[in-house]
Design a protein around this motif. Structure first.
Motif, short mmCIF file in Angstrom:
data_model
loop_
_atom_site.label_atom_id
_atom_site.label_comp_id
_atom_site.label_asym_id
_atom_site.label_seq_id
_atom_site.Cartn_x
_atom_site.Cartn_y
_atom_site.Cartn_z
N LEU A 593 0.83 -1.20 0.00
CA LEU A 593 0.00 0.00 0.00
C LEU A 593 0.86 1.25 0.00
O LEU A 593 0.71 2.13 -0.84
N THR A 594 1.78 1.35 0.93
CA THR A 594 2.59 2.55 1.06
C THR A 594 3.88 2.46 0.27
O THR A 594 4.51 3.48 -0.03
N GLY A 595 4.30 1.24 -0.03
CA GLY A 595 5.59 1.09 -0.70
C GLY A 595 6.76 0.99 0.27
O GLY A 595 7.91 0.96 -0.15
N ALA A 596 6.48 0.93 1.56
CA ALA A 596 7.56 0.79 2.53
C ALA A 596 8.08 -0.65 2.50
O ALA A 596 7.30 -1.56 2.23
N PRO A 597 9.36 -0.87 2.75
CA PRO A 597 10.39 0.15 2.97
C PRO A 597 10.84 0.76 1.65
O PRO A 597 10.66 0.17 0.61
N ASP A 598 11.42 1.95 1.72
CA ASP A 598 11.82 2.62 0.50
C ASP A 598 13.13 3.38 0.77
O ASP A 598 13.52 3.56 1.91
N VAL A 599 13.75 3.81 -0.32
CA VAL A 599 14.97 4.61 -0.17
C VAL A 599 14.57 5.98 0.39
O VAL A 599 13.41 6.37 0.32
N VAL A 600 15.55 6.67 0.98
CA VAL A 600 15.27 8.03 1.44
C VAL A 600 16.14 8.99 0.65
O VAL A 600 17.07 8.58 -0.04
N TYR A 601 15.78 10.26 0.75
CA TYR A 601 16.56 11.26 0.02
C TYR A 601 17.99 11.32 0.54
O TYR A 601 18.22 11.15 1.74
N PRO A 602 18.94 11.58 -0.35
CA PRO A 602 20.34 11.70 0.08
C PRO A 602 20.51 12.71 1.23
O PRO A 602 21.34 12.50 2.11
N GLU A 603 19.70 13.78 1.20
CA GLU A 603 19.83 14.78 2.27
C GLU A 603 19.53 14.16 3.63
O GLU A 603 20.15 14.50 4.63
N GLN A 604 18.54 13.27 3.63
CA GLN A 604 18.19 12.64 4.90
C GLN A 604 19.37 11.83 5.43
O GLN A 604 19.66 11.84 6.62
N LEU A 605 20.03 11.13 4.51
CA LEU A 605 21.18 10.34 4.93
C LEU A 605 22.30 11.25 5.40
O LEU A 605 22.97 10.99 6.40
N ARG A 606 22.49 12.35 4.68
CA ARG A 606 23.58 13.26 5.02
C ARG A 606 23.36 13.83 6.42
O ARG A 606 24.27 13.89 7.22
#
Length: 613
Positions: A593-606
């Motif tokens: 439904l939500t598509g989780a888990p998913d990648v996160v934005y590079p900024e979030q990782l940074r």
RNA sequence: GGAGCCGUGGUGUAGUCAGGUUAACACGCCGGCCUGUCAAGCCGGAGAUCGCGGGUUCAAAUCCCGUCGGUUCCGCCA
């Protein structure tokens, strides 16, 4: 499953609407309901009502159009007759499945020959005066109807539609009632509901942790709790006396029909108690739960077995006792046997054990071969079957057995004509084989049990088990479990012989939950850590806060936790906990439904100072 | 990490073992007819490159290899 009213809700809904006038209220273009669809009865005949709900089906006869309108309470038929209301009829012509409507009309008795006995509302119908389309709907990707013949991924992708089906609504209603009654019961027994952190500290032992990175302290991580274990013990130190929580828990392990990465426990802890106090209170709680939610009287107290007895009689620590088929030890009969398979096993210190197959009489050879195949699949070297045949036995081993042996078997097993005894020889590995065979026979041959719900306590588990891979002892339950009083002297010398003040509750062969009395003596806790191979420093680093707390007057305490999902699954008669969880995950841990888990934005990782490796 | 099963119009299935016309059936959907149905009915219609990629073959939904997804179980996990 039918479009019956959700009996669990019926009373609640009726109460909610009692005392309301029949007048409708205007609110931004659509009329608010005066009644729930599924609650209309002949006693409502003559009333003007407003219903809000979804179109289940539309039957267009060219003239009159019938709409089945559905809400949480069930269905009722709305009749749109152009002679009664041309406007309502015109609106109904545009309507399709799953449109959201507000319908005003008068309840009337159906003509006698068009009563529908399959619907609780089947004696009445609503003659529409006004039909308002509140919202249209796309054609749903699958039909919203009882039963679930649809591929599970698709159901999960459109879970909000899947949840419109009465099966799912009933399951979640049941779940809500269960948690409500758990709260009612525990609060009436002086328990306090207290929340504990979701962002917490990783602990060794037990399952793999889910982890959440800390932004404020880069490089450090929270762990999501596998259970609120340590916090509830701290609450006992704090003097709350009795705690409970409907607690979400997280374990990053592979999924099963009865295992999700996040699941819910009925978690509780009590001060100044012995195992008996916990178990008898839980007997009461389940009796209350099944009485108030299902109207089922459970025989309490629930029977108890020690772990040792359970393994001996059923070969498993979570026996489904509805099937009978207890195991017996037949070693004594074969002490002098010529039958090499048994003799060599006995000489190696093994045993000959087995059970009589319930419901199997004079089986065909093919069925017996099936049992042998199943035994091999379960890891047995072989399986000996014996069928009572007149005065003797039919068996592949028959020609190696003496008359006293044959007679001894018949007597010891109480074998009657045509009945089947299964025997296997070996050591402790027989437990897995025999209990597996027992389930196999139960499913295939045993008559349907009378008992719907069979509870059993299993107590006195071993305190430790040996982990061959890591070459060290591990806690069977968790490291805070109190050893049985009699085992304290030889803990270090013979750890595997030590038992604990522990108890599991088993329902129909499913482990519902378990608990223990906890260690409240810091010195004893240190000894147990020592046996687990946790050095003073490691223990201090991982559990220092608990050990420290225990220096400030911890009360004796103990508790238990139950898998709510499993409990509701069994109460609802479902095969998977996914059927009683609103938004579960697939076996690979994703949510379509939500598509989780998913990648996160590079900024979030940074921001978290994380880099994929 | 390992083993089994499943994947074909929107949905559920048949067809796959034994390769060969236009991929069949039911439900749903769209249109028409129809005033008492409730699994409405009758008539008509649209809709599928058979999970994806590669291979074998004159020819592949069908055989082979790989891969993805789902599910059950073992390992793992109270």
């Amino acid at each position: 499953m039918e479009w019956a009213p959700l009996s669990l809700l019926e009373e609640r809904i009726t109460n909610l609407l009692r005392g309301r006038t029949g007048r409708t209220m205007k609110d931004g273009g659509w009329e608010k309901r005066t009644h729930y669809c599924g609650t209309l009865r002949t006693s409502d005949v003559g009333r003007e009502v407003v219903l809000n709900g979804w179109v289940q089906t539309r039957r267009d006869h060219g003239g009159v159009i019938f709409l089945d309108l559905r809400d949480i309470s069930g269905l009722v038929q709305v009749v749109c007759n152009p002679e009664v209301s041309p406007e309502a009829h015109a609106a109904a012509r545009q309507v399709r499945s799953e449109y959201v409507l507000s319908c005003r009309g008068v309840v009337r008795a159906r003509p006698e020959d068009s009563v529908n006995p399959r619907l609780p509302t089947g004696e009445v119908e609503v003659m529409a005066e006004k039909v308002t389309v509140i919202n249209s709907s796309l054609t749903p990707p699958f039909e919203i109807e009882p039963g679930s013949g649809v591929e599970e991924t698709l159901r999960l992708r459109y879970r909000y539609l899947d949840l419109r089906r009465p099966d799912m609504q009933e399951a979640l209603l049941l779940r809500s009632r269960v948690t409500q009654e758990v709260r009612n019961f525990l609060i009436s027994r002086n328990f306090l509901e207290i929340e504990t952190p979701i962002l917490t500290k990783s602990t060794p032992e037990g399952a793999r942790d889910f982890v959440a990175p800390s932004r404020l302290q880069p490089g450090k991580f929270y762990a999501l709790p596998q259970s609120p274990q340590l916090f509830k013990q701290l609450l006992m130190v704090a003097g709350f006396d009795r705690y409970f929580q409907i607690a979400r828990c997280f374990r990053d392990e592979d999924l099963r029909a009865d295992r999700q990465p996040e699941f819910t426990q009925i978690d509780l802890e009590m001060s100044f108690v012995e195992p008996e106090d916990v178990m008898s209170l839980m007997d009461e709680m389940f009796a209350h739960l099944f009485r108030s939610v299902l109207g089922v009287e459970l025989p309490v107290p629930f029977p108890r077995l020690t772990w040792r007895e359970a393994m001996e009689r059923y070969g498993t620590d979570r026996p489904d006792r509805r099937w009978g088929m207890e195991m017996q030890d037949y070693s004594r009969l074969f002490r002098e046997t010529e039958f090499k398979v048994f003799r060599s096993a006995l000489e190696k210190g093994g045993r000959v054990r087995g059970f009589k197959v319930a419901g199997m009489r004079s089986p065909a050879r093919r069925e017996l071969d099936g049992l042998v195949d199943e035994a091999r699949r379960l890891g047995a070297g072989g399986l000996v079957w014996m069928v009572r045949d007149g005065e003797g036995l039919k068996s592949p081993a028959a020609k190696f057995l003496s008359l006293p042996e044959t007679e001894g078997v018949v007597r010891a097993a109480g074998l009657e004509e045509g009945e089947v005894l299964l025997l296997a020889a070996g050591g402790e590995e027989l437990n897995a084989v025999l209990s597996g065979l027992r389930s196999y026979c139960a499913q295939r041959y045993a008559p349907r049990p009378d008992e719907r719900f069979s509870f059993t306590w299993v107590t006195d588990f071993p305190l430790f088990e040996w982990d061959e891979e890591e070459r060290r002892y591990k806690s069977n339950h968790h490291p805070f479990t109190a050893p049985s009083a009699g085992c304290l002297e030889y803990l270090e010398e013979r750890p595997l012989e030590a038992t604990s003040d522990s108890y599991d509750l088993v329902l129909n062969g499913v482990e519902l939950g378990g608990g223990s009395i906890r260690i409240h003596d810091p010195e004893l806790q240190r000894r147990v850590f020592g046996i687990l191979g946790l050095s003073e420093e490691e223990a201090a680093e991982k559990f220092g806060f608990l050990l420290e707390a225990f220096r400030y007057g911890p009360p004796p305490h103990g508790g238990i936790a139950f898998g709510l999902d499993r409990l509701v699954m069994i109460m609802a008669g479902r095969e998977s906990i996914r059927e009683v969880i609103a938004f579960p995950k697939t076996q690979s841990g994703s949510d379509p439904l939500t598509g989780a888990p998913d990648v996160v934005y590079p900024e979030q990782l940074r921001e978290l100072r994380l880099r994929p490796i």
